[in-house]
Design an enzyme around this catalytic site. Structure first.
Site, PDB file in Angstrom:
ATOM      1  N   HIS A  22       0.840  -1.200   0.000  1.00 53.72           N
ATOM      2  CA  HIS A  22       0.000   0.000   0.000  1.00 53.72           C
ATOM      3  C   HIS A  22       0.880   1.257   0.000  1.00 53.72           C
ATOM      4  O   HIS A  22       0.568   2.239  -0.671  1.00 53.72           O
ATOM      5  CB  HIS A  22      -0.887   0.044   1.258  1.00 53.72           C
ATOM      6  CG  HIS A  22      -1.852  -1.102   1.370  1.00 53.72           C
ATOM      7  ND1 HIS A  22      -1.686  -2.127   2.280  1.00 53.72           N
ATOM      8  CD2 HIS A  22      -2.984  -1.377   0.691  1.00 53.72           C
ATOM      9  CE1 HIS A  22      -2.688  -2.975   2.147  1.00 53.72           C
ATOM     10  NE2 HIS A  22      -3.487  -2.553   1.195  1.00 53.72           N
ATOM     11  N   LYS A  43      -1.346  -6.847  -7.889  1.00 55.00           N
ATOM     12  CA  LYS A  43      -1.512  -8.173  -7.274  1.00 55.00           C
ATOM     13  C   LYS A  43      -2.945  -8.653  -7.481  1.00 55.00           C
ATOM     14  O   LYS A  43      -3.184  -9.807  -7.790  1.00 55.00           O
ATOM     15  CB  LYS A  43      -1.175  -8.152  -5.786  1.00 55.00           C
ATOM     16  CG  LYS A  43      -1.250  -9.566  -5.199  1.00 55.00           C
ATOM     17  CD  LYS A  43      -0.647  -9.649  -3.838  1.00 55.00           C
ATOM     18  CE  LYS A  43      -1.572  -9.164  -2.774  1.00 55.00           C
ATOM     19  NZ  LYS A  43      -2.758 -10.035  -2.588  1.00 55.00           N
ATOM     20  N   GLN A  95     -18.109  -6.843  -0.344  1.00 51.22           N
ATOM     21  CA  GLN A  95     -17.251  -7.622  -1.241  1.00 51.22           C
ATOM     22  C   GLN A  95     -16.799  -8.949  -0.626  1.00 51.22           C
ATOM     23  O   GLN A  95     -16.052  -9.695  -1.242  1.00 51.22           O
ATOM     24  CB  GLN A  95     -16.050  -6.806  -1.710  1.00 51.22           C
ATOM     25  CG  GLN A  95     -14.989  -6.528  -0.656  1.00 51.22           C
ATOM     26  CD  GLN A  95     -13.939  -5.568  -1.185  1.00 51.22           C
ATOM     27  OE1 GLN A  95     -14.169  -4.374  -1.311  1.00 51.22           O
ATOM     28  NE2 GLN A  95     -12.754  -6.094  -1.513  1.00 51.22           N
TER      29      GLN A  95
HETATM   30  O1  PAF Z   1      -8.109  -4.125  -3.120  1.00 51.38           O
HETATM   31  C1  PAF Z   1      -8.706  -3.799  -2.083  1.00 51.38           C
HETATM   32  O2  PAF Z   1      -8.111  -3.649  -1.005  1.00 51.38           O
HETATM   33  C2  PAF Z   1     -10.214  -3.609  -2.140  1.00 51.38           C
HETATM   34  O3  PAF Z   1     -10.812  -4.523  -2.986  1.00 51.38           O
HETATM   35  C3  PAF Z   1     -10.615  -2.171  -2.510  1.00 51.38           C
HETATM   36  C4  PAF Z   1     -10.192  -1.807  -3.922  1.00 51.38           C
HETATM   37  C5  PAF Z   1      -9.999  -1.197  -1.525  1.00 51.38           C
HETATM   38  C6  PAF Z   1     -12.139  -2.034  -2.436  1.00 51.38           C
HETATM   39  O4  PAF Z   1     -12.606  -2.292  -1.139  1.00 51.38           O
END
Ligand code: PAF
Length: 281
Positions: free
Chosen positions: A37, A149, A61
């Protein structure tokens, strides 16, 4: 760096900066931040006047409730990292702030979302598109940064931006790996020392397959990877697909595409890890 929890506050802060002609970059995250990140934030800070990093564990998700419950939540440490890397805002909303009522929108980016993760994590990309489209509406960034990734996610977000005419640039950033090759993931924190050692076989196999692919067919390369993962008792292969990097459809011959990528998902104990490697690009 300011920590903002509501959409109204975020919009007010950004409107003032935009009025001064500042460009805005967005790094969407679910927190538990690591060097992968940090590389996105670093790039965003270098390319924009203002960097917004969203830290939000998006419930829509997760197709597995257990996975959602176990997802690490480390906002304080995340904010320290973001401050050190020069982010302007950490946007850390509550679930109620983002979803005051259930989001019933259905996204379909077939055939990109009907293969690989789309098969094994039904509804996952719909949830990703729900949150990412909301973030794009809230932040209205000039650029948004995503890691390679999550190769399939990046392809789907690019397609969503294209189809929905979001006026922004999607910037894909290379995978960041540990010195020994393991792809960085927030999930790595859940691996025991022994599992961490076993997980290493994933990237080692992908790297070996890159050299192997130069003198072997797609089918032979596929078999080589499957067999190598099967030699480690602690690993369970969910899928390994060699695909066209644009359409994400499996290829039969290296000549079928100018962009060939191997995408893998492996369970290491209970931890689901993904990785990928480029064979041709
Ligand atoms: O890749 C992620 O960490 C998540 O899928 C994202 C893009 C932040 C959406 O919640």
């Amino acid at each position: 760096m300011k920590i903002v929890h509501t959409v109204n506050d975020l919009r007010a802060e950004l409107a003032a900066l935009r009025a001064q002609g500042k460009s805005v970059g967005l790094v969407p995250t679910m927190g538990a931040l690591h060097a992968g990140h940090a590389s996105l934030v670093e790039r965003c800070v270098a390319e924009n006047n203002v960097t917004v990093v969203s830290v939000f564990v998006n419930p829509t998700q997760f197709n597995d409730k257990n996975d959602l419950a176990k997802y690490p939540r480390t906002l304080e440490a995340d904010c320290r990292l973001l401050e050190a890397y020069g982010a302007t805002f950490a946007f850390a909303p509550s679930v109620e702030e983002i979803y005051p009522e259930p989001d019933t929108r259905q996204f379909s980016f077939a055939p990109l979302d009907t293969v690989m993760e789309g098969i094994y994590r039904p509804g996952h990309f719909n949830g990703v598109c729900q949150i990412v489209s909301k973030l794009f509406d809230m932040v209205k960034p000039d650029r948004a940064y995503f890691g390679e990734k999550d190769f399939q996610q990046l392809a789907i977000i690019r397609e969503m931006v294209r189809q929905m005419h979001f006026p922004l640039e999607i910037v894909g950033c290379p995978i960041v790996r540990e010195a020994d090759g393991l792809a960085l993931s927030s999930r790595n924190a859940r691996l025991s020392t022994e599992e961490r050692q076993e997980a290493l076989k994933i990237s080692q196999t992908l790297f070996a397959s890159q050299a192997f692919a130069a003198s072997h067919t797609v089918a032979e390369t596929q078999k080589m990877v499957e067999e190598a993962i099967a030699t480690v008792p602690g690993l369970r292969l969910e899928y390994f697909e060699i695909v066209d990097g644009y359409t994400l459809q499996p290829i039969a011959d290296w000549k079928d595409t100018t962009y060939a990528v191997g995408c893998i998902t492996v369970y290491c104990g209970e931890v689901r890890l993904i990785d990928n490697i480029k064979y041709k690009c």
